[in-house]
Design a protein around this motif. Structure first.
Motif, PDB file in Angstrom:
ATOM      1  N   LEU A  52      -6.285  -5.130   2.965  1.00 42.02           N
ATOM      2  CA  LEU A  52      -5.460  -5.221   2.239  1.00 42.02           C
ATOM      3  C   LEU A  52      -4.478  -5.158   1.096  1.00 42.02           C
ATOM      4  O   LEU A  52      -5.421  -6.489   0.336  1.00 42.02           O
ATOM      5  N   PRO A  53      -5.059  -4.389  -0.036  1.00 41.46           N
ATOM      6  CA  PRO A  53      -4.501  -4.598  -1.291  1.00 41.46           C
ATOM      7  C   PRO A  53      -4.017  -4.838  -2.102  1.00 41.46           C
ATOM      8  O   PRO A  53      -2.661  -5.019  -1.556  1.00 41.46           O
ATOM      9  N   VAL A  85       0.541  -0.766   0.055  1.00 35.08           N
ATOM     10  CA  VAL A  85      -0.105   0.251  -0.122  1.00 35.08           C
ATOM     11  C   VAL A  85       1.310   0.987   0.515  1.00 35.08           C
ATOM     12  O   VAL A  85       0.559   2.382  -1.036  1.00 35.08           O
ATOM     13  N   ARG A  86       1.952   0.837   0.944  1.00 31.65           N
ATOM     14  CA  ARG A  86       2.934   1.839   0.512  1.00 31.65           C
ATOM     15  C   ARG A  86       3.686   2.943  -0.488  1.00 31.65           C
ATOM     16  O   ARG A  86       3.597   4.004  -1.253  1.00 31.65           O
ATOM     17  N   PHE A 126       2.279   1.731  -3.376  1.00 32.92           N
ATOM     18  CA  PHE A 126       1.292   2.338  -4.827  1.00 32.92           C
ATOM     19  C   PHE A 126       0.842   3.769  -4.733  1.00 32.92           C
ATOM     20  O   PHE A 126       1.265   4.503  -5.348  1.00 32.92           O
ATOM     21  N   VAL A 127       0.675   3.943  -3.171  1.00 30.38           N
ATOM     22  CA  VAL A 127       0.488   5.588  -2.481  1.00 30.38           C
ATOM     23  C   VAL A 127       1.975   6.805  -3.099  1.00 30.38           C
ATOM     24  O   VAL A 127       1.226   7.838  -3.735  1.00 30.38           O
TER      25      VAL A 127
END
Lengths: 422, 276, 304
Positions: C270-271, C51-52, C54-55
């Protein structure tokens, strides 16, 4: 000529389009029932965006009005959008990636650690948010590695609603339901009397895990070890109920809403559901009561906390935080929180609000339940929780649908969870 | 294709047709049934075949809140039709009649374009729209919805226009008409059925689209009806009779449109293909 | 439609310019709106995303690691099997029911135009509504289908909650939703079949059945081919219906590539964007493979 008639027809259609479009546009801005509230009450300090998971509240609702008031108090205007709660995490991730995060994000508590881990949220150190009055067991869900990433707007949890008429017709005294054997015995009596036993939600999403956790924790099991014998006994409790017909097969697909609808037909004795159903319970048309979910051998099982956190996403313009902090403080102030929690049917997150709510006999059992509840991401699980929750609900679905025994389903779940959380 | 049956068969056929339609539309009936059902009867066992303790609360909510969404949906639907026709008709004409080199490749690419799942398209559009500043707007949604219909539209126009007799095209050429004039004055009027067909498909697809609306217009002021439904899907509770009532109310204008447009659609889709 | 794959006829030079001028809008359109999402999706599938990252946008390039993760996942084989069963069974029934109805409605009895229009109503409903309605009808305890079966003395079936029946249930709902499209396209194909052919055949003593198989069906081949191909492409992408009715369960018994891709990317707390995109790309590849088979079959037809 034919071309001219076509042209005329197109022009007519275009005119119709313009008129309808104009009508639609006009009607939109005047009545604005969509999720964004009018921005006219704010001051000239700019527009602050708020995203929340309450699409049921439109521009004329108390919630929108509260946001506008907090906005005007802080000298800014508010643009609010309500999204479906299951969508919000991904919307926020996509927005954060593109630098389009809202100023205030209200989001379900188990995803706070995920968003914090992604670097999307600010911690209270960065924004000077005051978390002093919040009950620690409720704040835990928003904490990761010693930092706090938001304030709960309120909390809710699960308990057992029961239908007084159905129980008395079956000859069951509610005081006798204290642990799992006595609960199962009560269900047997209800079934013998021709009614249905208990309904809950075991759907293959986070809702299912949420509903299973009180039984899971009530057996003494721990989320770090899904294949313990206690966990197996918790899952067996549910599968046995299904086999004996005490719980309907539809629990496998039930959401908490549809499970409640089953209970509301008046044919069920028990329903595992949450604080937010209080308003519906009053409308149900029959006498109901609430008991905390019993633990395996007596006592009250720990139930998971539901409810949203008010968080402040990271912005590139950090000077916005000062105003955002004022907005959040306003939203979560004692009086405003009390009003919001009453609308949402939540229990307050601060002692102040909880004491006020405990004065009402309807809410007192829930205040006690929330005090005994714990966050799903607490016990230092944080971002590990989602990786454990998914195998857990998969195991529940497998066992309840008969594809695997509880023990083997949980064994598979533990391997998957261990692999994912390495 | 004329029926070769005797006269007495016709009423029987109508009867069979009615039964088949009733079977097909039974779920729609059930939807209407649910839209009048009280919340506590939703999961009644056995279910009510007819809403005996009916309630209008769903419809009241809809009429009170959803009409602007219907207006927006209509606007977006019509806009999608206009854009789809504007892009697909010339392309179909080109592939069918002008046949430039590489046109076949383009046709194949159009086929592949339809294979991309909607959510992938939506996520890509989010980024583009954000940069262009058209996120959360109705025009943006019109463009996105047209991507559902354009490839299909090109296919239909190409197929239909390839069936236009060469004599017509020759006549236009001898009159000195260039490709543009031929297209506008000869080909388009004759392709009326294809226009109606593509318009119908484009409108219906835009009307019932959810994934683009949700990703690209989630925060907009003008939202289509598929998002309006979310008013009734709260974070902890859903109002199913209102959701179903929204669907019923949303279906009425589209059904009327369908019945009116049916006779054009009949001959529209594939007139060229069979004669190959 | 064979026009898309025919070798171009000889044309004048000015025709070429005009041809591409008319194609310009659609080409720009394709590049702007299809190329970019496709590129992003391929990019997503070739990197390892948390996720991190991705951002932050700094995910490391990991080549085909996501694809091998997908291939070695225990869900892969069942999902593939379910996808193929779902697609081919749906297509088969949608097509033949659509064909039957198209032939039936061609008989032009009273009300046939109105009834035919009404058959398209399922198409206008938002999928959340149609899928939810089917969900309710198929509910094990309060569903009307089990109630009707009970009236015939058949025990209630757990349509959506049993691993045996879940795939069948979503297939039935998908067939229902797909019939209108097949009906419309096949019906208009039928309209273009010249009536004199039938008269000649009837005079020769052919029965209705023979007329259909020897005349109608062969003439409809191009239309049928395109209907099936488009149907295939659309069916492979179907996920709303399955997701709303069963979420791909229970225990993965109705998981297809489309629902798996969604679950990986969006359906849990959680993707996992990388694997989700990889599965999505696999779907496109499958559709592409069938598209190529179609083109090849078309070419063979041309030559024959």
């Amino acid at each position: 000529m034919k071309a001219q008639s076509i042209a005329r027809r197109v022009a007519c259609a275009g005119l119709a389009l313009a008129v309808t479009g104009g009508a639609a546009a006009c009607s939109k801005t005047s009545s604005s029932p969509s999720a964004s509230s009018g921005g006219s009450q704010g001051g000239g300090g700019g527009t602050y965006t708020v995203w929340d998971p309450y699409p049921q509240f439109d521009g004329s609702s108390d919630w929108s009005k509260l946001l506008d008031k907090c906005g005007s108090d802080a000298g800014v205007s508010i643009k609010r959008t309500g999204y479906d709660t299951s969508d919000l995490t991904n919307k926020e991730l996509l927005a954060a990636q593109q630098g389009n995060s809202p100023d205030v994000l209200i989001v379900d508590n188990p995803v706070v650690s995920t968003l914090a881990d992604a670097g999307v949220l600010t911690d209270t150190g960065q924004t000077s948010l005051d978390t002093s009055g919040i009950s620690p067991n409720l704040l835990a869900a928003g904490q990761l590695a010693g930092k706090t990433y938001g304030i709960p707007i309120g909390a809710n949890t699960l308990a057992l609603y029961y239908n007084k008429a159905v129980l008395s017709a079956a000859g069951v005294d509610i005081a006798s339901v204290k642990d799992w054997p006595s609960l199962t015995a009560a269900l047997a009596k209800v079934k013998a009397a021709g009614k249905k036993g208990i309904t809950f939600s075991a759907i293959g999403t986070e809702e299912g895990s949420f509903q299973f956790l009180p039984w899971f924790w009530g057996s003494g099991a721990n989320l770090t070890k899904l294949d313990s014998s206690q966990a197996a006994s918790a899952l067996s409790l549910w599968t046995d109920w299904l086999k004996k017909g005490y719980a309907p097969n539809s629990v496998i697909n039930n959401t908490q809403t549809t499970s409640w609808q089953e209970f509301a037909t008046g044919q069920y004795a028990f329903s595992e559901n949450g604080t937010w159903q209080l308003a519906n319970a009053k409308k149900a048309g029959f006498d109901y009561g609430i008991i905390p979910i019993p633990a395996m051998s007596g006592g009250t099982a720990a139930a998971p906390t539901g409810g949203e956190f008010v968080t402040i996403p990271v912005q590139s313009k950090t000077d916005r935080y000062a105003t955002t902090q004022k907005l959040v403080a306003c939203l979560t102030s004692a009086d405003n929180a009390y009003a919001t929690d009453t609308t949402l049917s939540y229990i307050g997150a601060t002692q102040a609000v909880q004491t006020k709510q405990a004065a009402s006999p309807d809410l007192k059992p829930w205040v006690d339940a929330v005090a005994a509840a714990k966050g799903r991401t607490s016990d230092n699980l944080g971002t590990k929780y989602p990786k454990i929750s998914q195998p857990l609900w998969t195991a529940m679905q497998a066992a309840l649908s008969g594809s695997a025994s509880p023990a083997s389903a949980l064994g598979t779940a533990q391997s998957a969870a261990a692999a994912a959380t390495k | 294709m004329r029926s070769l049956g005797s006269r007495t068969k016709k009423p029987l056929l109508t009867g069979v047709g009615l039964v088949l339609t009733a079977l097909m539309l039974f779920p729609v009936y059930w939807m209407v049934n649910e839209s009048f059902t009280r919340d506590q009867d939703m999961r009644k066992d056995p279910p009510n075949w007819f809403p005996v303790h009916g309630t209008f609360e769903g419809y009241r909510a809809v009429l009170h809140q959803q009409l602007p969404y219907l207006g927006t949906s209509l606007l977006i639907g019509l806009g999608t039709v206009a854009l789809t026709l504007a892009v697909a008709a010339p392309a179909g004409y080109s592939l069918a009649k002008l046949r430039p080199r590489g046109g076949g490749v383009l046709g194949f690419v159009l086929l592949i374009a339809q294979m991309i799942p909607g959510i992938i398209m939506a996520m890509g559009f989010y980024v583009i729209y954000l940069k262009l500043g058209i996120l959360n707007s109705a025009p943006g949604l019109i463009v996105a919805d047209s991507t559902i219909a354009v490839p299909f539209g090109v296919l239909v126009f190409a197929a239909f226009m390839s069936g236009i007799p060469e004599e017509l095209m020759q006549a236009a050429k001898t009159d000195g008409a260039g490709p543009l004039r031929t297209f506008w004055s000869i080909v388009m009027p004759v392709s009326r059925n294809a226009v109606v067909t593509v318009s119908l498909f484009a409108f219906l697809w835009a009307w019932s689209d959810f994934i683009f609306a949700n990703t690209l217009d989630g925060g907009g002021d003008q939202q289509p009806i598929t998002l309006g439904i979310y008013h009734y899907i709260g974070n902890n509770n859903q109002q199913w009779n209102a959701i179903m009532a929204t669907a019923v109310v949303a279906s009425i204008p589209a059904t009327v449109l369908l019945i009116v447009a049916q006779r054009y659609v009949a001959a529209g889709v594939t007139a060229g293909a069979v004669k190959d | 439609m064979s026009t898309l794959t025919q070798t171009p006829a000889p044309r004048r030079p000015s025709g070429r310019w005009a041809g591409w001028a008319f194609l310009a809008p659609v080409t720009v359109y394709l590049v702007a709106f299809y190329a970019y999402p496709m590129y992003r999706n391929i990019d997503l599938s070739l990197r390892h995303y948390t996720v991190r990252s991705f951002v932050d946008g700094d995910a490391p390039f990991t080549g085909l690691a996501n694809y091998s993760k997908v291939f070695s996942d225990p869900t892969f084989a069942p999902a593939l099997e379910h996808t193929l069963i779902f697609t081919f069974v749906s297509l088969f029934f949608q097509f033949w029911i659509g064909m039957g109805l198209a032939v039936f409605f061609s008989k032009h009895f009273r009300l046939s135009a109105t009834l035919r229009a009404l058959f398209l109503v399922p198409w206008l409903l938002p999928l959340i509504v149609s899928a939810s309605t089917w969900s309710w009808m198929l509910n094990s305890d309060s569903g009307v289908v089990n109630h009707a079966l009970h009236a015939f003395g058949i025990a209630p079936v757990d349509w959506l909650t049993s691993p045996t029946w879940s795939l069948a249930s979503v297939i039935v709902a998908n067939i229902w939703i797909g019939i209108p499209f097949n009906l419309v396209v096949l019906y208009s194909g039928l309209q273009a079949v010249p009536a004199d052919m039938y008269e000649a055949a009837a005079l020769d003593g052919a029965s209705a059945w023979q007329r259909f198989w020897k005349i109608t069906f062969p003439l409809l081949r191009p239309v049928s081919a395109i209907t099936l191909l488009l149907g295939l492409v659309y069916t492979l992408k179907v996920f709303d219906i399955i997701w709303i009715m069963t979420k791909g369960g229970p225990a993965g018994s109705s998981t297809t590539f489309a629902t798996w891709s969604y679950r990986l990317g969006f359906g849990n707390l959680l993707p996992e964007f990388g694997p989700g995109a990889a599965v999505g790309n696999l779907l496109v590849v499958m559709a592409l493979a069938f598209g190529l088979i179609y083109i090849r079959a078309q070419r063979k037809q041309q030559v024959a």
